[in-house]
Design a protein around this motif. Sequence first.
Motif: not given
Length: 272
Positions: A10-19
């Motif tokens: 699993t990859a946890l990505v922050t600031g993931a909603s856009t861009g």
Amino acid sequence: MTTTSKSKGTALVTGASTGIGAIYAERLAKRGYDLILVARNQARLTELANRLATQSGRTVKTLVADLGNKSDLGRIEATLRDDASITVLVNNAGVGAVTPLVATDVGKMDDLIALNVTALTHLTYAAAPAFVSRGNGTIINIASVVGIAPEMLNGVYGASKAYVLAFSQSLQHELSDKGIRVQAVLPGATATDFWEIAGHHHRNLPKEIVMSAEDMVDAALAGLDQGEVVTIPSLADQNEWTSYETARRAMSTHLSRATPAARYKVGESAVA
């Protein structure tokens, strides 16, 4: 769409909603990773999660959190410590500033430091021991070219990204023999809403210096595949970075001595 391929974790990505964060999520899903998407906007997160799950067949979870809030940050730290499926952390969440230091509200700079420096540090401290205990893991920290060219934009923003770069290099030095990969990505101007939020839309920049977010992420992942610790997607001549690093490392062996450099004339007898 459904998939029968085995998950790479699993990859946890922050600031993931856009861009940039959303594109990392899409690319990592295509590479076979399940996802945990972290951002403040529930509606955008849900829309992205549903789309990526449908397109890739991977499991996509969302966690709504403001990483500038200690309680929210603590929840994401706990997830990184406790979820043994997590193999990748993408520290993408951040905020910028383009105004001169003396014209900027210091309170906003506190908020910038809390997100760009403190939150990134806390999440890394949560992930790194867990990755070490499992013998593998990847930490991708999104920095910026202003980390090595702080004169370009607001000084606090540049300093925060210099921190991310130095922190990443130190982590790689400490953790590389424990099966952990650390990469610092230094984008130049990128076509995202970062600029608009900071008060200067990227459309006002010269087109020749603005990279698409898709190309930036694809180049960064190619750099990861090639084993780069520091990836600068827009730098055409990699030898320039190599020379910079070689000079820095050579100078680092001369930075601590028992006596001041001769040019300061410290300790010389006064001449009458």
